[in-house]
Design an enzyme around this catalytic site. Structure first.
Site, short mmCIF file in Angstrom:
data_model
loop_
_atom_site.label_atom_id
_atom_site.label_comp_id
_atom_site.label_asym_id
_atom_site.label_seq_id
_atom_site.Cartn_x
_atom_site.Cartn_y
_atom_site.Cartn_z
N ARG A 33 0.82 -1.22 0.00
CA ARG A 33 0.00 0.00 0.00
C ARG A 33 0.85 1.27 0.00
O ARG A 33 0.43 2.30 -0.54
CB ARG A 33 -0.94 -0.02 1.21
CG ARG A 33 -2.02 1.07 1.21
CD ARG A 33 -3.00 0.84 2.35
NE ARG A 33 -4.12 1.77 2.33
CZ ARG A 33 -4.27 2.78 3.20
NH1 ARG A 33 -3.36 2.99 4.13
NH2 ARG A 33 -5.33 3.56 3.13
N ILE A 59 -7.53 7.45 -0.66
CA ILE A 59 -7.39 6.00 -0.70
C ILE A 59 -8.14 5.48 0.52
O ILE A 59 -7.94 5.96 1.64
CB ILE A 59 -5.90 5.58 -0.71
CG1 ILE A 59 -5.76 4.05 -0.75
CG2 ILE A 59 -5.14 6.16 0.46
CD1 ILE A 59 -4.30 3.59 -0.91
N SER A 60 -9.02 4.51 0.32
CA SER A 60 -9.86 4.02 1.41
C SER A 60 -9.04 3.32 2.48
O SER A 60 -7.95 2.81 2.23
CB SER A 60 -10.92 3.05 0.87
OG SER A 60 -11.81 3.71 0.02
N LYS A 61 -9.61 3.25 3.68
CA LYS A 61 -8.99 2.52 4.78
C LYS A 61 -8.81 1.05 4.39
O LYS A 61 -9.68 0.48 3.72
CB LYS A 61 -9.86 2.59 6.04
CG LYS A 61 -10.04 3.98 6.60
CD LYS A 61 -10.60 3.94 8.01
CE LYS A 61 -12.00 3.35 8.06
NZ LYS A 61 -12.55 3.41 9.44
N PRO A 62 -7.71 0.42 4.81
CA PRO A 62 -7.53 -1.00 4.51
C PRO A 62 -8.73 -1.86 4.91
O PRO A 62 -9.12 -2.77 4.18
CB PRO A 62 -6.28 -1.38 5.31
CG PRO A 62 -5.50 -0.11 5.36
CD PRO A 62 -6.53 0.99 5.50
#
Length: 219
Positions: A33, A59-62
């Site tokens: 990431r 970028i979205s949270k994992p």
């Protein structure tokens, strides 16, 4: 950045948070990431937080990425096939290309569409070193989908609108699943899962989420 151990801890957190699909955990543990975020944010790359990627996008949270992909892999077409890959997937909102790369590990082919030219070019640059022959990055209006690549076994959206566009439903194969945020009656957003079966559509509304707005056109 020596990220293997940090990424392994991220995967452990995802499992503790309820992500159970081995395919998803393996993919999340494989994709680096930190290569998809600005250099100034590298130290936060494996925290469970969304990060800015420019042009007002994130970028979205994992955890959100893993949760949505796990839901996608629950499509009726994969029922009883826990180890199989999903077929063709359409991603709405490429962003920096991180989720498309994760999807490439669980789907046979990925079509990812982005309306913002700057992000489309950034994603192309990010993915170039990986040489992912099964990932196709498109500049276009995600609200109309991409009929040429369909029908899709799964459609996943990284932006939320008033409702799931009809075009996505039309481009979804029977046995396929859409996972997308949509506006909820309270004014927020909720994650929605739509399954396309031989008898019609089955729709479930899940937990509250927060995504950027779904917009039409190219910018």
């Amino acid at each position: 950045m020596a990220s293997d151990a940090i990424r392994a801890r991220m995967v452990q957190r995802l499992a503790a948070q309820g992500v159970a699909d081995a395919r998803v955990l393996r993919a999340m543990g494989t994709v680096e990431r930190h290569l998809f975020v600005d250099s100034a944010l590298v130290n936060q790359a494996y925290e469970d937080t969304s990060l800015p990627i420019g042009l007002g996008q994130t970028i979205s949270k994992p955890n959100v990425v893993a949760r949505m992909i796990e839901l996608l892999l629950g499509a009726p077409a994969l029922a009883g096939k826990p180890g199989d890959r999903l077929g063709r997937v359409l991603e709405i909102g490429t962003g920096c290309g991180y989720q498309a790369t994760v999807l490439s590990h669980v789907a046979s082919e990925v079509y990812s569409i982005e309306r913002l030219r700057g992000l489309h070019e950034r994603a192309r640059a990010n993915l170039r070193p990986f040489r992912l022959a099964t990932v196709h990055l498109l500049l276009g209006d995600g609200m109309v989908g991409y009929a040429k690549g369909g029908p899709y076994a799964g459609i996943i959206a990284a932006a939320g609108g008033e409702a799931v566009p009809d075009a996505w439903v039309e481009q979804l194969a029977v046995g396929g699943r859409i996972v997308a945020p949509t506006h909820s009656p309270g004014g927020g957003q909720a994650l929605v899962v739509i399954d396309k079966t031989v008898t019609g559509l089955q729709r479930r509304v899940l937990e509250a989420v927060h995504f950027v707005p779904l917009k039409s056109g190219i910018a």
